[in-house]
Design a protein around this motif. Sequence first.
Motif, short mmCIF file in Angstrom:
data_model
loop_
_atom_site.label_atom_id
_atom_site.label_comp_id
_atom_site.label_asym_id
_atom_site.label_seq_id
_atom_site.Cartn_x
_atom_site.Cartn_y
_atom_site.Cartn_z
N ALA A 198 3.05 10.31 -17.42
CA ALA A 198 3.55 11.67 -18.09
C ALA A 198 2.22 12.18 -18.64
O ALA A 198 1.92 13.50 -18.73
CB ALA A 198 4.72 11.40 -18.96
N LEU A 199 1.58 11.44 -19.81
CA LEU A 199 0.35 12.10 -20.47
C LEU A 199 -0.76 12.35 -19.57
O LEU A 199 -1.32 13.41 -19.80
CB LEU A 199 0.06 11.18 -21.40
N ARG A 200 -1.10 11.69 -18.64
CA ARG A 200 -2.14 12.09 -17.55
C ARG A 200 -1.72 13.28 -17.07
O ARG A 200 -2.56 14.34 -16.81
CB ARG A 200 -2.35 10.96 -16.70
N ALA A 201 -0.47 13.52 -16.38
CA ALA A 201 -0.04 14.71 -15.89
C ALA A 201 -0.02 15.97 -16.61
O ALA A 201 -0.39 17.16 -16.26
CB ALA A 201 1.60 14.90 -15.26
N ALA A 202 -0.04 15.59 -17.99
CA ALA A 202 -0.09 16.65 -19.04
C ALA A 202 -1.50 17.02 -19.34
O ALA A 202 -1.81 17.68 -20.30
CB ALA A 202 0.83 16.34 -20.47
N GLY A 203 -2.54 16.24 -18.92
CA GLY A 203 -4.08 16.48 -18.98
C GLY A 203 -4.37 15.56 -20.25
O GLY A 203 -5.61 16.01 -20.72
N VAL A 204 -3.83 14.49 -20.90
CA VAL A 204 -4.15 13.73 -21.66
C VAL A 204 -5.01 12.43 -21.07
O VAL A 204 -4.37 12.01 -20.32
CB VAL A 204 -2.91 13.11 -22.76
N THR A 205 -6.16 12.11 -21.82
CA THR A 205 -6.79 11.11 -21.30
C THR A 205 -6.44 9.55 -21.74
O THR A 205 -6.25 9.66 -23.04
CB THR A 205 -8.59 11.25 -21.59
N VAL A 206 -5.91 8.72 -21.25
CA VAL A 206 -5.17 7.57 -21.43
C VAL A 206 -6.27 6.51 -21.30
O VAL A 206 -6.93 6.27 -20.20
CB VAL A 206 -4.10 7.42 -20.70
N TYR A 207 -6.27 5.66 -22.24
CA TYR A 207 -7.23 4.25 -22.56
C TYR A 207 -6.38 3.23 -22.86
O TYR A 207 -5.30 3.53 -23.47
CB TYR A 207 -8.31 4.56 -23.41
N GLY A 208 -6.68 1.92 -22.35
CA GLY A 208 -6.11 0.95 -22.68
C GLY A 208 -7.22 0.09 -23.75
O GLY A 208 -8.10 0.63 -23.93
N PRO A 209 -6.51 -1.05 -24.43
CA PRO A 209 -7.32 -1.61 -25.61
C PRO A 209 -8.88 -2.15 -24.62
O PRO A 209 -9.88 -2.11 -25.59
CB PRO A 209 -6.59 -2.71 -25.92
N ASP A 210 -8.70 -2.50 -23.55
CA ASP A 210 -10.08 -2.95 -22.93
C ASP A 210 -11.21 -1.66 -22.74
O ASP A 210 -12.18 -2.17 -22.39
CB ASP A 210 -9.51 -3.78 -21.67
#
Length: 163
Positions: A138-150
């Motif tokens: 959902a965040l990616r579809a809204a244009g938010v760049t998502v990262y994981g801890p790694d």
Amino acid sequence: MARLLVSACLMGQNVRYDGQSKTLLNATLSRWDRLGLLVPFCPELAGGLAVPRLPSEIQPGCNGDDVLASRARVIDAKGGDVTAAFVAGAQSAVECARAHGCSHALLTEASPSCGSSLIYSGDHDGKKRVGMGVTTAALRAAGVTVYGPDDFDALATSFPPKV
């Protein structure tokens, strides 16, 4: 001012399904916190789930995009359908990110909500597979760049945005 949406469990909050946290100890993250740049958020709590709660997984072979498109469900360890809570939490995360100006997110890995590159198999067998959770989708579809801890080093090179 740009802010970073962060899984509440990474910030030491005991919000995971088992009542624990998954605290990420990182000097840069601590500095951003002191500067007021972080927005801790737990989509599963926002979606109405309790702590503790049964572990849940996205159906085998599917990911967060499939759940959002109603092609897959999120099922808890006893076979209960908790899809609606995961979708509601993902929608709340998008609303929160927009309200706080979050262009980036740091989410815990393997979660059916927050997994950015890995999620559990969907068979409740402890195995992980490539995929993303409902909130990440959902965040990616809204244009938010998502990262994981790694991927924290990559995040640190792009956040906070240079002006």
